[in-house]
Write a protein that holds these residues in place. Structure first.
Motif, PDB file in Angstrom:
ATOM      1  N   ILE A 279       0.851  -1.198   0.000  1.00 49.22           N
ATOM      2  CA  ILE A 279       0.000   0.000   0.000  1.00 49.22           C
ATOM      3  C   ILE A 279       0.881   1.239   0.000  1.00 49.22           C
ATOM      4  N   ASP A 280       0.288   2.363  -0.449  1.00 49.97           N
ATOM      5  CA  ASP A 280       1.027   3.621  -0.435  1.00 49.97           C
ATOM      6  C   ASP A 280       0.696   4.381   0.852  1.00 49.97           C
ATOM      7  N   SER A 281       1.140   5.625   0.927  1.00 50.14           N
ATOM      8  CA  SER A 281       0.934   6.421   2.141  1.00 50.14           C
ATOM      9  C   SER A 281      -0.539   6.723   2.402  1.00 50.14           C
ATOM     10  N   ASN A 282      -1.379   6.623   1.357  1.00 50.66           N
ATOM     11  CA  ASN A 282      -2.819   6.877   1.514  1.00 50.66           C
ATOM     12  C   ASN A 282      -3.627   5.580   1.634  1.00 50.66           C
ATOM     13  N   ASN A 283      -2.930   4.499   1.908  1.00 52.60           N
ATOM     14  CA  ASN A 283      -3.560   3.180   2.056  1.00 52.60           C
ATOM     15  C   ASN A 283      -4.211   2.681   0.774  1.00 52.60           C
ATOM     16  N   ASN A 284      -3.735   3.162  -0.356  1.00 54.16           N
ATOM     17  CA  ASN A 284      -4.191   2.648  -1.636  1.00 54.16           C
ATOM     18  C   ASN A 284      -3.354   1.427  -2.003  1.00 54.16           C
TER      19      ASN A 284
END
Length: 296
Positions: A279-284
């Motif tokens: 996941i990325d920093s935005n929880n995507n």
């Protein structure tokens, strides 16, 4: 006459004393003989006691060795039984795995025929025949070389890429220290996780090109295979509730998990599977990473 009597009396006393001395010497000799016999008897008793103790010690040691040997033999028989049982389970699981794998490939050929894509079907059949030969040959052995398994894996990925119109690219990176020609692993142990990445993550990806990266490294007691994709991730895949994907997961992945478990039970090897959501920093979701450790 008086002198003669005194002389006789003196001789008598002298003879009496001599007799007494002789008697004392005889008694002394008898006492010495009895003492010697007593010492010999004591020595004989002591020797007999030592021999009896030695015999008891040897019998006890023999009994302990027999108990230990019987225990080791029992443990060895139990281990042998467990190994045979695990090997039988592994053979049964491989027997289940091969039809499952072949069924998926036949479904792909069927889809080309239905779409009337003869060239793709011909190319697929050519690759499929090579793959079938490898799968059938490998299914006879409990383990195959890592190089053999990688070649089989490449053929499978090429077939899936062809089926999905090259919707994804793939790479297989092998570290220089990995002895692919000597290391052996159970056949078709990596393929179900690659299949899972393709069918769960990359098949449903709508934006951008799909990427499937496989990295293989060798540690002291295990091989580490990392499978990473940039697909939609497990959460999104579970929400799609793709029945075909679920069947593939519950069947292929469960069988492979059992095979790895049996590999640990039969050889005390360290095998482990870890699934990581990227996941990325935005929880995507950025995809999924699977780390497979196979004991060697």
């Amino acid at each position: 006459s008086k002198k003669e009597v005194e002389k006789l009396a003196l001789e008598f006393e002298t003879e009496k004393k001599n007799k007494a001395i002789e008697l004392l010497n005889v008694e002394k000799n008898l006492n010495e003989i009895q003492l010697k016999k007593s010492k010999q008897l004591q020595f004989a008793f002591l020797l007999a006691a030592v021999l009896i103790l030695m015999i008891l010690f040897l019998l006890r040691a023999r009994h302990k060795n027999k108990v230990k040997t019987d225990k080791l033999l029992k443990e060895s028989m139990e281990r042998s039984f467990q190994m045979k049982l695990a090997d039988s389970e592994m053979q049964a699981l491989r027997a289940q795995m091969n039809p499952h794998f072949l069924f998926n490939c036949l479904n792909s050929i069927n889809s080309f025929i239905i779409k009337n894509e003869q060239e793709q079907a011909t190319e697929y059949l050519s690759k499929f025949s090579k793959l079938i030969r490898r799968v059938l040959n490998n299914s006879k052995e409990p383990k195959v070389t890592l190089g053999n398994e990688i070649e089989t894996l490449k053929l499978y990925i090429e077939l899936e890429a062809l089926r999905f119109n090259n919707k994804f690219d793939y790479s297989i990176d092998i570290q220089p220290n990995v002895e692919i020609d000597y290391l052996e692993i159970p056949p078709l142990i990596i393929q179900p996780y690659v299949e899972n990445s393709i069918w769960h993550g990359l098949m449903h990806k709508k934006e951008g090109d799909g990427k499937l990266n496989i990295n293989i490294t060798q540690e002291e007691d295990h091989i580490e295979v990392t499978i990473e994709d940039n697909g939609i991730g497990r959460d999104a895949a579970s929400q799609l509730k793709s029945k075909s994907a679920e069947k593939r997961k519950s069947y292929g992945m469960n069988i492979t998990s059992e095979r790895l478990k049996n590999s640990i039970n039969s050889t005390n090897e360290t095998s482990h599977v870890e699934v990581i959501d990227l996941i990325d920093s935005n929880n995507n979701s950025l995809g999924t990473k699977v780390i497979i450790k196979i004991g060697i």
